[in-house]
Every structure is written in C-alpha cells, then in structure tokens.
Design a protein around this motif. Sequence first.
Motif, PDB file in Angstrom:
ATOM      1  N   SER A 196       2.511  -5.798   5.667  1.00 35.37           N
ATOM      2  CA  SER A 196       2.095  -6.671   6.766  1.00 35.37           C
ATOM      3  C   SER A 196       1.974  -5.909   8.091  1.00 35.37           C
ATOM      4  CB  SER A 196       3.076  -7.829   6.933  1.00 35.37           C
ATOM      5  OG  SER A 196       4.286  -7.372   7.500  1.00 35.37           O
ATOM      6  N   TYR A 197       1.239  -6.515   8.979  1.00 41.83           N
ATOM      7  CA  TYR A 197       0.968  -5.962  10.306  1.00 41.83           C
ATOM      8  C   TYR A 197       2.256  -5.635  11.044  1.00 41.83           C
ATOM      9  CZ  TYR A 197      -1.603  -5.643  14.750  1.00 41.83           C
ATOM     10  OH  TYR A 197      -2.172  -5.216  15.929  1.00 41.83           O
ATOM     11  N   GLU A 198       3.248  -6.514  10.921  1.00 42.80           N
ATOM     12  CA  GLU A 198       4.512  -6.345  11.632  1.00 42.80           C
ATOM     13  C   GLU A 198       5.433  -5.329  10.965  1.00 42.80           C
ATOM     14  OE1 GLU A 198       3.570  -9.393  10.337  1.00 42.80           O
ATOM     15  OE2 GLU A 198       2.620 -10.151  12.147  1.00 42.80           O
ATOM     16  N   SER A 199       5.208  -5.051   9.680  1.00 38.96           N
ATOM     17  CA  SER A 199       6.143  -4.236   8.912  1.00 38.96           C
ATOM     18  C   SER A 199       5.843  -2.746   8.896  1.00 38.96           C
ATOM     19  CB  SER A 199       6.196  -4.731   7.464  1.00 38.96           C
ATOM     20  OG  SER A 199       6.600  -6.065   7.429  1.00 38.96           O
ATOM     21  N   MET A 200       4.613  -2.374   9.142  1.00 36.16           N
ATOM     22  CA  MET A 200       4.224  -0.960   9.052  1.00 36.16           C
ATOM     23  C   MET A 200       3.469  -0.534  10.286  1.00 36.16           C
ATOM     24  SD  MET A 200       2.701  -0.106   5.333  1.00 36.16           S
ATOM     25  CE  MET A 200       3.811   0.233   3.990  1.00 36.16           C
ATOM     26  N   ASP A 201       3.734   0.690  10.731  1.00 36.92           N
ATOM     27  CA  ASP A 201       2.937   1.215  11.824  1.00 36.92           C
ATOM     28  C   ASP A 201       1.639   1.795  11.256  1.00 36.92           C
ATOM     29  OD1 ASP A 201       3.435   3.824  10.886  1.00 36.92           O
ATOM     30  OD2 ASP A 201       4.957   4.231  12.403  1.00 36.92           O
ATOM     31  N   GLU A 202       0.788   2.274  12.126  1.00 36.85           N
ATOM     32  CA  GLU A 202      -0.540   2.766  11.720  1.00 36.85           C
ATOM     33  C   GLU A 202      -0.458   3.913  10.720  1.00 36.85           C
ATOM     34  OE1 GLU A 202      -4.691   2.706  11.637  1.00 36.85           O
ATOM     35  OE2 GLU A 202      -3.376   1.297  12.651  1.00 36.85           O
ATOM     36  N   ALA A 203       0.444   4.863  10.944  1.00 36.05           N
ATOM     37  CA  ALA A 203       0.541   6.029  10.050  1.00 36.05           C
ATOM     38  C   ALA A 203       0.971   5.611   8.642  1.00 36.05           C
ATOM     39  CB  ALA A 203       1.518   7.056  10.621  1.00 36.05           C
ATOM     40  N   GLU A 204       1.976   4.737   8.540  1.00 30.39           N
ATOM     41  CA  GLU A 204       2.426   4.267   7.229  1.00 30.39           C
ATOM     42  C   GLU A 204       1.326   3.489   6.516  1.00 30.39           C
ATOM     43  OE1 GLU A 204       7.113   3.261   7.665  1.00 30.39           O
ATOM     44  OE2 GLU A 204       5.745   2.097   8.922  1.00 30.39           O
ATOM     45  N   TYR A 205       0.624   2.657   7.278  1.00 26.74           N
ATOM     46  CA  TYR A 205      -0.445   1.833   6.720  1.00 26.74           C
ATOM     47  C   TYR A 205      -1.577   2.706   6.176  1.00 26.74           C
ATOM     48  CZ  TYR A 205      -3.837  -1.981   6.454  1.00 26.74           C
ATOM     49  OH  TYR A 205      -4.768  -2.897   6.025  1.00 26.74           O
ATOM     50  N   GLN A 206      -1.979   3.716   6.949  1.00 29.49           N
ATOM     51  CA  GLN A 206      -3.043   4.615   6.499  1.00 29.49           C
ATOM     52  C   GLN A 206      -2.603   5.381   5.251  1.00 29.49           C
ATOM     53  OE1 GLN A 206      -6.190   4.819   7.437  1.00 29.49           O
ATOM     54  NE2 GLN A 206      -5.862   3.186   8.921  1.00 29.49           N
ATOM     55  N   ASP A 207      -1.333   5.797   5.212  1.00 34.42           N
ATOM     56  CA  ASP A 207      -0.815   6.479   4.036  1.00 34.42           C
ATOM     57  C   ASP A 207      -0.855   5.555   2.827  1.00 34.42           C
ATOM     58  OD1 ASP A 207       0.715   8.731   2.694  1.00 34.42           O
ATOM     59  OD2 ASP A 207       2.164   7.091   2.488  1.00 34.42           O
ATOM     60  N   ALA A 208      -0.420   4.310   2.993  1.00 33.79           N
ATOM     61  CA  ALA A 208      -0.438   3.342   1.888  1.00 33.79           C
ATOM     62  C   ALA A 208      -1.863   3.127   1.397  1.00 33.79           C
ATOM     63  CB  ALA A 208       0.189   2.021   2.327  1.00 33.79           C
ATOM     64  N   ALA A 209      -2.809   2.952   2.320  1.00 29.24           N
ATOM     65  CA  ALA A 209      -4.205   2.719   1.930  1.00 29.24           C
ATOM     66  C   ALA A 209      -4.757   3.896   1.132  1.00 29.24           C
ATOM     67  CB  ALA A 209      -5.064   2.471   3.174  1.00 29.24           C
ATOM     68  N   LYS A 210      -4.512   5.102   1.599  1.00 28.16           N
ATOM     69  CA  LYS A 210      -5.015   6.296   0.903  1.00 28.16           C
ATOM     70  C   LYS A 210      -4.383   6.454  -0.480  1.00 28.16           C
ATOM     71  CE  LYS A 210      -6.400   8.931   4.957  1.00 28.16           C
ATOM     72  NZ  LYS A 210      -7.657   8.243   4.953  1.00 28.16           N
ATOM     73  N   ARG A 211      -3.079   6.227  -0.563  1.00 33.73           N
ATOM     74  CA  ARG A 211      -2.393   6.360  -1.859  1.00 33.73           C
ATOM     75  C   ARG A 211      -2.821   5.268  -2.839  1.00 33.73           C
ATOM     76  NH1 ARG A 211       3.798   7.088  -0.667  1.00 33.73           N
ATOM     77  NH2 ARG A 211       3.822   7.185  -2.935  1.00 33.73           N
ATOM     78  N   ILE A 212      -3.044   4.059  -2.340  1.00 32.29           N
ATOM     79  CA  ILE A 212      -3.519   2.974  -3.195  1.00 32.29           C
ATOM     80  C   ILE A 212      -4.909   3.310  -3.727  1.00 32.29           C
ATOM     81  CG2 ILE A 212      -4.352   0.576  -3.129  1.00 32.29           C
ATOM     82  CD1 ILE A 212      -1.864  -0.026  -1.345  1.00 32.29           C
ATOM     83  N   CYS A 213      -5.786   3.798  -2.858  1.00 35.84           N
ATOM     84  CA  CYS A 213      -7.142   4.176  -3.293  1.00 35.84           C
ATOM     85  C   CYS A 213      -7.089   5.315  -4.310  1.00 35.84           C
ATOM     86  CB  CYS A 213      -7.998   4.571  -2.099  1.00 35.84           C
ATOM     87  SG  CYS A 213      -8.452   3.175  -1.052  1.00 35.84           S
TER      88      CYS A 213
END
Length: 172
Positions: free
Chosen positions: A129-146
């Motif tokens: 969620s938006y509140e749970s992750m900062d931008e760097a963590e979110y980008q890392d999650a997106a890249k790893r998921i892809c």
Amino acid sequence: MRWTAGLYLVPADATAARQLSEKKFKIGQIVGVIVRKLRNPKFNRLVHKIGQLCVKNIDDFRHMDAHSVLKRIQLEGNIHCDEVAVKPAGVRVLIPKSVLESLRPVLALFGLGLTDTGLLIVRIPRSLSYESMDEAEYQDAAKRICRYISEVYWPSLEPWQIEEMASVMVDE
C-alpha cells in the motif's frame, strides 16, 4: 505532510489535516512520527496494474483478482515477505530428523521451510500500500514481481516489457 519555511511539517491537504485531527492531538503534545518520502501518486497503482495484466493474460490467474495475484506472486517469489516460525497445530511430539529431511523439498515447493525442531517457517507478504512502502521499496517490489512473472509465468516477455505494459495501464 509538507515541509515549509521555518522547519515545519504541515498537513499537505485536507485529507491529511482530517487524519491528524482524528488522532485528537493536543497543542504542544509530543508525538512520534515516521518521516519518509511518499511515492509518486501517478504510479501508486503500478503493481496492481501488473496484477490486472496477469489476470487478463495468464491462465493460472484467470479466476483471481489482481490483489490475490500479487499476494500469490509475493509468496511464491519471496518478494517483500517476512518469515515467521510457527508450531503447526496438533503437533505434540518432535518429528524425527529423517522425516524432517524428507519433508523439506516438498515444503519448499510451497514456499515453506522447516526448522530442525519441527517449526514451520511461513511467509507473510508485506503490504504494498501507498502508506506502507516508500518509493524505493515499491520500485524494488515492482521490478522483482515483473522478473518473477517473466521467469515463471510469461517467459516470452522480458520483465521490463511487463512493467511497461502495466505502466501504460496506469493512465486507464
């Protein structure tokens, strides 16, 4: 919150002001605050668009919703998950070491582990969620998921292609 002249943090908008007032803080009261840069609102839904892309294009996910797809991928790929050791219900005796060793490969297929004392190691996916992750963590999650989707479910596409398709969906 918004950083202003005079070294103050003030509510960034009406929603933030309402959330603060709901906390019933008193003037001068000392409170703890976690300060971090929030994600880019335009791409806040990127990962959920990746989930929708999977539902529409990958048979294994056809009967799931986007959120469930993401949690499944997080669990399978151990992407931004916490691991916790728990005692399985009903287990009253120690499992012999030979049995533990034979169970390990089977459990690993399901993303589970087992300690030498018979505790089951389970993964708990963290919130995206938006509140749970900062931008760097979110980008890392997106890249790893892809990357995981590309390697396991959609090998005809490179990870960047999956992310690009989802990025286009963000504006829909």
